[in-house]
Design a protein around this motif. Sequence first.
Motif, PDB file in Angstrom:
ATOM      1  N   THR A 126       0.832  -1.202   0.000  1.00 52.63           N
ATOM      2  CA  THR A 126       0.000   0.000   0.000  1.00 52.63           C
ATOM      3  C   THR A 126       0.869   1.255   0.000  1.00 52.63           C
ATOM      4  N   SER A 127       0.230   2.379  -0.355  1.00 54.70           N
ATOM      5  CA  SER A 127       0.926   3.668  -0.313  1.00 54.70           C
ATOM      6  C   SER A 127       1.209   4.090   1.121  1.00 54.70           C
ATOM      7  N   GLY A 128       0.567   3.417   2.077  1.00 56.43           N
ATOM      8  CA  GLY A 128       0.825   3.685   3.488  1.00 56.43           C
ATOM      9  C   GLY A 128       1.988   2.895   4.039  1.00 56.43           C
ATOM     10  N   GLU A 129       2.746   2.247   3.145  1.00 58.75           N
ATOM     11  CA  GLU A 129       3.950   1.471   3.500  1.00 58.75           C
ATOM     12  C   GLU A 129       3.640   0.225   4.310  1.00 58.75           C
ATOM     13  N   ALA A 130       2.454  -0.313   4.142  1.00 60.93           N
ATOM     14  CA  ALA A 130       2.125  -1.610   4.741  1.00 60.93           C
ATOM     15  C   ALA A 130       2.312  -2.687   3.685  1.00 60.93           C
ATOM     16  N   GLU A 131       2.922  -3.789   4.054  1.00 55.98           N
ATOM     17  CA  GLU A 131       3.205  -4.870   3.114  1.00 55.98           C
ATOM     18  C   GLU A 131       2.909  -6.218   3.752  1.00 55.98           C
ATOM     19  N   GLY A 132       2.674  -7.199   2.898  1.00 62.07           N
ATOM     20  CA  GLY A 132       2.472  -8.555   3.381  1.00 62.07           C
ATOM     21  C   GLY A 132       2.321  -9.518   2.226  1.00 62.07           C
ATOM     22  N   GLU A 133       2.576 -10.786   2.471  1.00 60.78           N
ATOM     23  CA  GLU A 133       2.367 -11.820   1.465  1.00 60.78           C
ATOM     24  C   GLU A 133       2.165 -13.154   2.170  1.00 60.78           C
ATOM     25  N   PHE A 134       1.365 -14.003   1.555  1.00 59.39           N
ATOM     26  CA  PHE A 134       1.130 -15.314   2.131  1.00 59.39           C
ATOM     27  C   PHE A 134       0.610 -16.248   1.052  1.00 59.39           C
ATOM     28  N   SER A 135       0.672 -17.535   1.345  1.00 65.99           N
ATOM     29  CA  SER A 135       0.131 -18.562   0.457  1.00 65.99           C
ATOM     30  C   SER A 135      -1.017 -19.248   1.174  1.00 65.99           C
ATOM     31  N   ARG A 136      -2.013 -19.649   0.414  1.00 59.32           N
ATOM     32  CA  ARG A 136      -3.131 -20.363   1.007  1.00 59.32           C
ATOM     33  C   ARG A 136      -3.682 -21.368   0.012  1.00 59.32           C
ATOM     34  N   THR A 137      -4.313 -22.386   0.528  1.00 59.57           N
ATOM     35  CA  THR A 137      -5.027 -23.347  -0.307  1.00 59.57           C
ATOM     36  C   THR A 137      -6.508 -23.225  -0.001  1.00 59.57           C
ATOM     37  N   ARG A 138      -7.330 -23.688  -0.923  1.00 62.18           N
ATOM     38  CA  ARG A 138      -8.768 -23.632  -0.682  1.00 62.18           C
ATOM     39  C   ARG A 138      -9.459 -24.733  -1.462  1.00 62.18           C
ATOM     40  N   GLY A 139     -10.542 -25.208  -0.910  1.00 63.63           N
ATOM     41  CA  GLY A 139     -11.393 -26.164  -1.587  1.00 63.63           C
ATOM     42  C   GLY A 139     -12.836 -25.764  -1.380  1.00 63.63           C
ATOM     43  N   GLU A 140     -13.629 -25.768  -2.456  1.00 62.64           N
ATOM     44  CA  GLU A 140     -15.044 -25.383  -2.377  1.00 62.64           C
ATOM     45  C   GLU A 140     -15.853 -26.362  -3.218  1.00 62.64           C
ATOM     46  N   LEU A 141     -16.741 -27.084  -2.586  1.00 70.47           N
ATOM     47  CA  LEU A 141     -17.592 -28.040  -3.297  1.00 70.47           C
ATOM     48  C   LEU A 141     -19.045 -27.605  -3.176  1.00 70.47           C
ATOM     49  N   TYR A 142     -19.662 -27.349  -4.327  1.00 69.25           N
ATOM     50  CA  TYR A 142     -21.080 -26.971  -4.400  1.00 69.25           C
ATOM     51  C   TYR A 142     -21.827 -28.100  -5.096  1.00 69.25           C
ATOM     52  N   LEU A 143     -22.866 -28.597  -4.466  1.00 65.48           N
ATOM     53  CA  LEU A 143     -23.593 -29.730  -5.020  1.00 65.48           C
ATOM     54  C   LEU A 143     -25.095 -29.473  -4.966  1.00 65.48           C
ATOM     55  N   ARG A 144     -25.777 -29.758  -6.063  1.00 63.35           N
ATOM     56  CA  ARG A 144     -27.227 -29.654  -6.106  1.00 63.35           C
ATOM     57  C   ARG A 144     -27.819 -31.052  -6.294  1.00 63.35           C
ATOM     58  N   GLY A 145     -28.684 -31.429  -5.372  1.00 55.73           N
ATOM     59  CA  GLY A 145     -29.385 -32.692  -5.494  1.00 55.73           C
ATOM     60  C   GLY A 145     -30.748 -32.460  -6.117  1.00 55.73           C
ATOM     61  N   LEU A 146     -31.125 -33.293  -7.053  1.00 54.73           N
ATOM     62  CA  LEU A 146     -32.419 -33.151  -7.731  1.00 54.73           C
ATOM     63  C   LEU A 146     -33.259 -34.387  -7.488  1.00 54.73           C
ATOM     64  N   ALA A 147     -34.502 -34.178  -7.060  1.00 53.38           N
ATOM     65  CA  ALA A 147     -35.438 -35.283  -6.855  1.00 53.38           C
ATOM     66  C   ALA A 147     -36.333 -35.377  -8.085  1.00 53.38           C
ATOM     67  N   ASN A 148     -37.588 -35.062  -7.960  1.00 47.52           N
ATOM     68  CA  ASN A 148     -38.494 -35.107  -9.112  1.00 47.52           C
ATOM     69  C   ASN A 148     -38.902 -33.695  -9.518  1.00 47.52           C
ATOM     70  N   GLY A 149     -39.006 -33.467 -10.814  1.00 52.62           N
ATOM     71  CA  GLY A 149     -39.448 -32.167 -11.295  1.00 52.62           C
ATOM     72  C   GLY A 149     -38.527 -31.051 -10.848  1.00 52.62           C
ATOM     73  N   GLU A 150     -39.088 -30.063 -10.124  1.00 53.49           N
ATOM     74  CA  GLU A 150     -38.323 -28.907  -9.685  1.00 53.49           C
ATOM     75  C   GLU A 150     -37.838 -29.036  -8.248  1.00 53.49           C
ATOM     76  N   SER A 151     -37.916 -30.205  -7.677  1.00 51.53           N
ATOM     77  CA  SER A 151     -37.498 -30.424  -6.289  1.00 51.53           C
ATOM     78  C   SER A 151     -35.978 -30.540  -6.218  1.00 51.53           C
ATOM     79  N   THR A 152     -35.341 -29.567  -5.586  1.00 53.80           N
ATOM     80  CA  THR A 152     -33.877 -29.569  -5.497  1.00 53.80           C
ATOM     81  C   THR A 152     -33.428 -29.192  -4.097  1.00 53.80           C
ATOM     82  N   GLY A 153     -32.187 -29.521  -3.810  1.00 50.90           N
ATOM     83  CA  GLY A 153     -31.558 -29.124  -2.559  1.00 50.90           C
ATOM     84  C   GLY A 153     -30.098 -28.832  -2.822  1.00 50.90           C
ATOM     85  N   VAL A 154     -29.504 -28.006  -1.980  1.00 51.45           N
ATOM     86  CA  VAL A 154     -28.114 -27.589  -2.175  1.00 51.45           C
ATOM     87  C   VAL A 154     -27.280 -27.968  -0.958  1.00 51.45           C
ATOM     88  N   GLY A 155     -26.067 -28.447  -1.233  1.00 46.33           N
ATOM     89  CA  GLY A 155     -25.110 -28.739  -0.177  1.00 46.33           C
ATOM     90  C   GLY A 155     -23.786 -28.070  -0.498  1.00 46.33           C
TER      91      GLY A 155
END
Length: 208
Positions: A126-155
């Motif tokens: 930053t212009s305010g002379e603040a600095e930093g750095e780091f490494s990170r990992t991430r995992g994101e799983l989005y799942l939609r379950g479908l039953a009959n017709g328009e019946s759905t659920g999200v996990g």
Amino acid sequence: NQVRFHNNEISVSKSWDELVVDFYFAKGKKVIITSLSTADEKLLRQAVEGCLGLIDAVKEREDYAPLPEGPFRYPALAGLYDKRLAELGEEAADLVEKAINSALEAGAKRAAGTFYYGEERISVATSGEAEGEFSRTRGELYLRGLANGESTGVGVTCGTRVEDLKPELAGKEAGEYAKLSEKTVSVEEGRYDVVFGRPALGVLFDWA
């Protein structure tokens, strides 16, 4: 990395490297934020000049907070990087299969969704002379379950380590909600207590 699946089967698996440069400009209480996926110095300079030329026309922000003044370095945080998640490889398909099977066992007829995972290296100056750095990992799983017709659920399940990810739980939630949504009923107009799930609440927070 990305693994996509539909109709209970993995359909796409791909990996990529990406460089993103984010700029934050502030003048008074006026703020402009922009992002570019390039390291081309000429394009970056053009973006800076364009934003500086526009900032006077921007409305002041009521929630404005100034950048912290340095010099200082941001401290390291524990638990953000998991080598196993960074190098997940074929194990990614195993996690997806666990989520799909759990959704089917809980009542869904079909399951579809996306699993993102990988590692990031982030540097801040930053212009305010603040600095930093780091490494990170991430995992994101989005799942939609479908039953009959328009019946759905999200996990959903997410985390910075493999041990944080709960694919069976995400699948179970999606399947159970899909099964429950088959039993819809009409309600009278009025005021009701509502319990928001994480996906719905996440959308509201994005717009807040």
